[in-house]
Design a protein around this motif. Structure first.
Motif, mmCIF file in Angstrom:
data_model
loop_
_atom_site.group_PDB
_atom_site.id
_atom_site.type_symbol
_atom_site.label_atom_id
_atom_site.label_comp_id
_atom_site.label_asym_id
_atom_site.label_seq_id
_atom_site.Cartn_x
_atom_site.Cartn_y
_atom_site.Cartn_z
ATOM 1 N N ARG A 101 0.809 -1.204 0.142
ATOM 2 C CA ARG A 101 0.115 0.069 0.132
ATOM 3 C C ARG A 101 0.758 1.352 0.016
ATOM 4 N N ASP A 102 1.829 1.320 0.934
ATOM 5 C CA ASP A 102 2.593 2.376 1.174
ATOM 6 C C ASP A 102 4.040 2.598 -0.154
ATOM 7 N N ASN A 103 4.125 1.568 -0.710
ATOM 8 C CA ASN A 103 4.971 1.567 -1.858
ATOM 9 C C ASN A 103 4.165 2.163 -3.059
ATOM 10 N N LEU A 104 2.965 1.909 -3.151
ATOM 11 C CA LEU A 104 2.253 2.420 -4.416
ATOM 12 C C LEU A 104 1.945 3.767 -4.117
ATOM 13 N N ALA A 105 1.645 4.237 -2.903
ATOM 14 C CA ALA A 105 1.464 5.691 -2.762
ATOM 15 C C ALA A 105 2.623 6.616 -2.589
ATOM 16 N N PHE A 106 3.881 5.871 -2.664
ATOM 17 C CA PHE A 106 5.209 6.608 -2.233
ATOM 18 C C PHE A 106 5.431 7.991 -3.068
ATOM 19 N N GLN A 107 5.413 7.672 -4.501
ATOM 20 C CA GLN A 107 5.675 8.930 -5.250
ATOM 21 C C GLN A 107 4.713 9.899 -5.243
ATOM 22 N N SER A 108 3.365 9.443 -5.317
ATOM 23 C CA SER A 108 2.274 10.332 -5.562
ATOM 24 C C SER A 108 2.014 11.130 -4.255
#
Length: 217
Positions: A101-108
Motif C-alpha cells: 500500500r505504502d510503496n504504491l503511494a510513495f511517489q504520489s
C-alpha cells in the motif's frame, strides 16, 4: 508529449571519447506506446536516462510537453521525475521497509498528487487487493513488478519510461504485466516508452523504433 531533437552523448573510455548517441530524433504522442529496441550497448538505457534527467546530453534537446529538460537545474530535473514522469526498471526498486500500500503511494504522496480513488482503481486493475499489507520480500517477481508499475502510474505522469520492465519475469507473467501496463497507459492517456530486447513484446505496442549506431532507424 515527448520530443527529442538531435540528441548527442559520448563517454570517455580508456582515454578515448566514445560516441553513444549521434543525433537521436524521436517523438512520443500522448496515449502512444512505443517500443525502443537495439543491440546491447546501443545506448537505449542512456537515452532513457537523458529523457528522465538522470544524465545530461552533450547536445540537442529533450522536451516533455512545455518543459525543456535540457535547460533544467538538478533540482528542476528531480521535480520533473517526481511530478511528471513514471519510471519502471527491471530491478523493481521497491522500498523494503514499506508494504505494498505504502510503496504504491510513495511517489504520489511526495509529489502531493495522491488520489485515493485512482490508487484504489490501480490496486483492483493490478490484482493487488490481497497483497496490500505484504512487504516486497513476500512477493513474487510478477507481483513486485505490478507494484512498481502501479507506483509509477499513481502520480498520473505525462510519460511512463520503462527499461526492460519484464526482463526478470517468465514469458506468461511478462505478457500479463505488459498487457496491464498498456491498458492503464491507455486509461490515463500518458505516453509510454519501453526499452526491450524482445521483438515479440515490442510488436504488441503501437510503434517500434530501433536504435543503431547512435541513431534511431
Amino acid at each position: 508529449m515527448l520530443s527529442i531533437r538531435n540528441l548527442t552523448k559520448s563517454y570517455r573510455s580508456a582515454g578515448e571519447q566514445v560516441a553513444v548517441l549521434r543525433g537521436v530524433d524521436l517523438a512520443v504522442a500522448a496515449g502512444e506506446s512505443v517500443a525502443l529496441t537495439g543491440e546491447s550497448g546501443s545506448g537505449k538505457s542512456t537515452l532513457l536516462h537523458l529523457i528522465a534527467g538522470l544524465d545530461q546530453a552533450d547536445g540537442g534537446e529533450v522536451r516533455l510537453a512545455d518543459t525543456c529538460v535540457s535547460d533544467l537545474t538538478d533540482a528542476g530535473r528531480a521535480a520533473l521525475r517526481r511530478d511528471r514522469l513514471g519510471l519502471v526498471f527491471q530491478q523493481f526498486n521497491l522500498i523494503p521497509s514499506l508494504n505494498v500500500r505504502d510503496n504504491l503511494a510513495f511517489q504520489s504522496r511526495i509529489a502531493d498528487r495522491h488520489d485515493p480513488a485512482w490508487q484504489a482503481e490501480l490496486v483492483e486493475r493490478l490484482g493487488l487487493d490481497g497483497l496490500l499489507h505484504r512487504y516486497p520480500e513476500q512477493l513474487s517477481g510478477g507481483q513486485q513488478q505490478r507494484v512498481a508499475i502501479g507506483r509509477a502510474l499513481a502520480v498520473k505522469p505525462l510519460l511512463l519510461l520503462a527499461d526492460e520492465p519484464t526482463g526478470n519475469l517468465d514469458e506468461a507473467t511478462a505478457d500479463d504485466v505488459l498487457a496491464l501496463t498498456r491498458d492503464l497507459v491507455a486509461r490515463t492517456g500518458c505516453g509510454f516508452l519501453m526499452v526491450t530486447h524482445s521483438e515479440r513484446l515490442a510488436a504488441t505496442l503501437d510503434r517500434q523504433v530501433h536504435l543503431s549506431a547512435g541513431r534511431i532507424a
